[in-house]
Design an enzyme around this catalytic site. Structure first.
Site, PDB file in Angstrom:
ATOM      1  N   SER A 262       0.863  -1.195   0.000  1.00 16.03           N
ATOM      2  CA  SER A 262       0.000   0.000   0.000  1.00 16.03           C
ATOM      3  C   SER A 262       0.887   1.228   0.000  1.00 16.03           C
ATOM      4  CB  SER A 262      -0.862   0.013   1.267  1.00 16.03           C
ATOM      5  OG  SER A 262      -0.081   0.456   2.366  1.00 16.03           O
ATOM      6  N   ASP A 263       0.322   2.365  -0.412  1.00 19.51           N
ATOM      7  CA  ASP A 263       1.053   3.589  -0.184  1.00 19.51           C
ATOM      8  C   ASP A 263       0.889   3.952   1.299  1.00 19.51           C
ATOM      9  OD1 ASP A 263       1.502   6.552  -2.257  1.00 19.51           O
ATOM     10  OD2 ASP A 263       2.468   5.922  -0.392  1.00 19.51           O
ATOM     11  N   TRP A 264       1.646   4.951   1.734  1.00 16.80           N
ATOM     12  CA  TRP A 264       1.715   5.318   3.145  1.00 16.80           C
ATOM     13  C   TRP A 264       0.311   5.602   3.712  1.00 16.80           C
ATOM     14  CZ3 TRP A 264       6.447   7.028   5.871  1.00 16.80           C
ATOM     15  CH2 TRP A 264       6.195   7.467   7.157  1.00 16.80           C
ATOM     16  N   GLY A 265      -0.166   4.722   4.584  1.00 12.75           N
ATOM     17  CA  GLY A 265      -1.437   4.974   5.253  1.00 12.75           C
ATOM     18  C   GLY A 265      -2.663   4.740   4.385  1.00 12.75           C
TER      19      GLY A 265
END
Ligand code: GLC
Length: 717
Positions: A262-265
């Protein structure tokens, strides 16, 4: 050699779940007292930390090896950490931003820049880079256009391949000076509405497949090991929880079985997106979509166990993800050597080496685009030069995503010029700040200019005005800089503008006033030297735009491969009202895709076709003679475009299908021949079938997407 399936069987459910977690180094370093904050806030336990699968960020060889050593001592099954970081355009030797590298139209140079970035990262203990970013971009308001190679699917695909080759090499397992690549952001992050970062993306599946997906697919076809999800929605569903995008398309249709992070968060962001009520639902949607690793949040760690025990998530999904992670660690040889290429000794010899600086200088000089030149460049020796502007002596030339580059190691413009010109620089003045000016600064600039024969005016955006979350609604230079130009113009001296920026700008108030305009983007560690090389004529500028410069932000999105519409504006109907046009500005961009000037001139002979009837199984050869008609050796980027005159769906007015960058001596002529095949004429039909139609086409060859000669041909099937 441990069998990964056997290892998986030995893991407890908790160990499996925690393997899907990526944390920043501070979570693992024992002396970080404020961990109670993030640990408590994220519900991260010591046990989770001791079993996390990966670390995000680079902390140098010594610290990385210490973290790995400590982690392995705690690891029950001896599963090593995977170290990943954002090495986008260089690690310590910072290359020009990617939009600049794209402007070189030189795939070998792009590959070389990635290989050097890989080597510098690998010796610090990094295993994976979060690159290449291959998002297609058509909106310069978006700050991350600097990270892309531009608005064309074919060119972006070619660069995607080159970057993957550079990062991964031919043998990722055996060549320890390489890192695994992670193509991002899947998918269509560059189409954020309004050019506002993280905003909604809305488009048809056909548009997605025609324009936005090809470069991701090219990266994967080149063997890219990982994919990163995008923050945005795709057809109403956040990419990170989008089963159609991640399972049906990425895994089933494209056959990708590598790691998806996933991307950050982005897992937790499904809550504000409004498709998950809480972290548990977000975790469920992400794991069902096939997201293997969660970057920097703990919804998997906090909820997957209960979801499995409640029968809401099949443990097989977790097993799949763990296995992909273990297999990448195995491929990188981490079970045999958890430190891979990490070495304090080699860091000293490799980082910022003379060879790497020279490469950065070469790439930078070839990335610059000469946008205007009315006999002002190259500078002539003996000219008295005033160097003015906020970038005259600025280290802020590394651009966004240069985390481990050091501004103090960058060659500033004044230093680069002074190393070559010395006494010819008779004055240096800042003239203004990036976004403000005092009367005293302006006066000082005028005084400096008064002593000189020619003004080199170094203007631009700060790196903070670009990059992630760097969206701008007004893409002109800040007023303070326009005021500075306004004060210098009346002196009547030649003004050479050197422009530092991360996006196409609205050049009103700049390009008219300048006698010459050199686009240098964020040129990286060797920026000052590279600019001096070009301003002094040692390097003839050969960069070409890969993203249109709009006449005004009001035109955006404006891009070359657009459709004709039912009421196209033509020279014949320009005075009519009811055509597709603006009342207050042209339809065409100020500077088109593929545009760039040289210190010499080139002429094109007529296009010749091997045939004007192409059988589907044959190849059409398109030839043109290109002559250097000037007095300086120079490189020309010969570009080939095709237009499908009629399709089942509307077709772009032009599509780039090939290019050749060639060096020509004064008076030299070279014949350039392109091959066009039926495969290159395929497009997504209304039923999304990718195929070509028999019919009429045009082929264009020229110096850019606007200035190109055409010839018709027919495809028969
Ligand atoms: C950022 C970016 C992504 C980057 C990641 C890790 O938010 O969107 O491109 O790789 O976080 O820094």
């Amino acid at each position: 050699m441990t069998n990964m399936n056997t290892l998986l069987e030995q893991m407890t459910l908790e160990e499996k779940i925690f393997q899907l977690m990526q944390l920043t180094p501070n979570f693992l370093s024992e002396d970080d007292a404020n961990l109670t904050g993030p640990l408590a806030w994220m519900g991260v336990t010591e046990n989770m930390v001791n079993n996390a699968g990966s670390v995000l960020s680079a902390v140098g060889a010594k610290e990385t090896m210490a973290l790995q050593k400590k982690y392995m001592e705690n690891s029950r099954l001896g599963i090593p950490l995977l170290f990943m970081a954002d090495i986008i355009h260089g690690y310590r030797t910072i290359f020009p931003v990617t939009l600049a590298i794209g402007s070189t139209w030189d795939l070998e140079l792009a590959e070389k820049s990635a290989a050097i970035a890989a080597k510098e990262s690998a010796v610090t203990g990094i295993h994976v880079t979060f690159a290449p970013m291959v998002d297609l971009v058509r909106d310069p308001r978006w700050g991350r256009v600097m990270e892309s190679t531009g608005e064309d699917p074919y060119l972006n695909s070619e660069y995607a391949r080159a970057f993957v080759r550079g990062f991964q090499g031919e043998d990722l397992a055996g060549d320890l000076d390489r890192v695994a690549a992670c193509v991002k952001h899947f998918a269509a992050y560059g189409a954020a509405e309004g050019g506002r970062d993280y905003n909604t993306v809305n488009m048809s599946e056909r548009q997605l497949r025609e324009s936005y997906l090809p470069a991701y697919k090219a990266a994967l076809d080149e063997g890219c090991e990982m994919v990163m999800t995008a923050f945005n929605t795709v057809d109403g569903i956040p990419a990170t929880g989008n089963k159609w995008l991640m399972r049906n398309l990425l895994r089933d249709e494209w056959g990708f079985d590598g790691m998806l992070i996933s991307d950050w968060g982005a897992v937790g962001e499904m809550i504000p997106h409004g498709v998950a009520a809480d972290g548990a639902e977000a975790a469920q949607k992400a794991i069902e979509a096939g997201v293997d690793m969660e970057m920097m949040t703990s919804h998997y760690a906090n909820h997957l166990k209960e979801l499995v025990e409640a029968g809401k998530v099949d443990v097989k999904l977790i097993d799949e993800s763990v296995l992909r992670i273990l297999k990448l660690k195995e491929k990188l040889g981490l079970f045999e050597n958890p430190y891979r290429a990490a070495s304090e000794e080699r860091e000293k010899e490799v980082l910022l080496s003379g060879e790497h600086r020279a490469a950065a200088r070469e790439v930078a000089a070839k990335s610059f685009v000469l946008l205007k030149n009315e006999q002002a460049l190259p500078l002539r020796s003996g000219q008295k030069l005033a160097l003015i502007g906020p970038f005259a002596e600025s280290g802020d030339i590394l651009g966004p995503w240069s985390i481990w580059g050091k501004q103090e190691e960058a060659v500033q413009l004044h230093a680069g010029l002074a190393a070559r010109l010395g006494a010819d620089i008779v004055a240096v003045a800042k003239g203004c700040e990036i976004e403000s000016a005092t009367e005293e600064q302006l006066r000082e600039a005028v005084a400096a200019a008064s002593e000189a024969d020619v003004i080199v005016l170094a203007l631009g955006e700060s790196s903070e005005m670009s990059g992630e979350a760097g969206s701008r609604g007004d893409i002109r230079l800040p007023q303070a800089q326009l005021d500075l130009i306004g004060r210098l113009k009346p002196l009547g001296k030649p003004i050479v503008v050197v422009l530092f920026n991360g996006r196409p700008l609205d050049l009103h108030g700049v390009i008219e006033e300048a006698d010459a305009l050199l686009e240098v983007w964020f040129p990286g560690t060797e920026g000052g030297n590279a600019i001096a090389d070009v301003l002094l004529g040692d390097v003839n500028p050969s960069g070409r735009l890969t993203m249109s410069f709009p006449y005004s932000v009001g035109q955006v999105p404006v891009y070359y491969n657009n459709y004709n519409t039912g009421r196209p504006l033509t020279p014949q109907n320009a005075s009519e009202r009811y055509v597709s046009k603006y009342l207050d500005m042209p339809n065409t961009p100020l500077l088109p895709f593929g545009y760039g000037l040289s210190y010499t001139t080139f002429s094109y002979s007529g296009i010749s076709l091997s045939t004007d009837v192409l059988n589907a199984e044959d190849t059409l050869h398109v030839s043109v003679d290109v002559t250097n008609t000037g007095t300086a050796a120079g490189e020309e980027v010969v570009q080939l475009y095709v237009r499908d005159m009629a399709g089942e769906v509307v077709r772009p007015l032009k599509e780039l299908k090939g290019f050749r960058k060639l060096l020509l001596q004064p008076g030299e002529t070279k014949t350039v021949t392109f091959a066009v095949t039926e495969e290159q004429l395929r497009y997504y039909h209304a039923d999304l079938q990718l195929k070509s139609d028999a019919g009429e086409f045009q082929v264009f060859v020229g110096a850019n997407s606007r200035d190109a000669e055409s010839k018709p041909f027919r495809l028969v099937k």
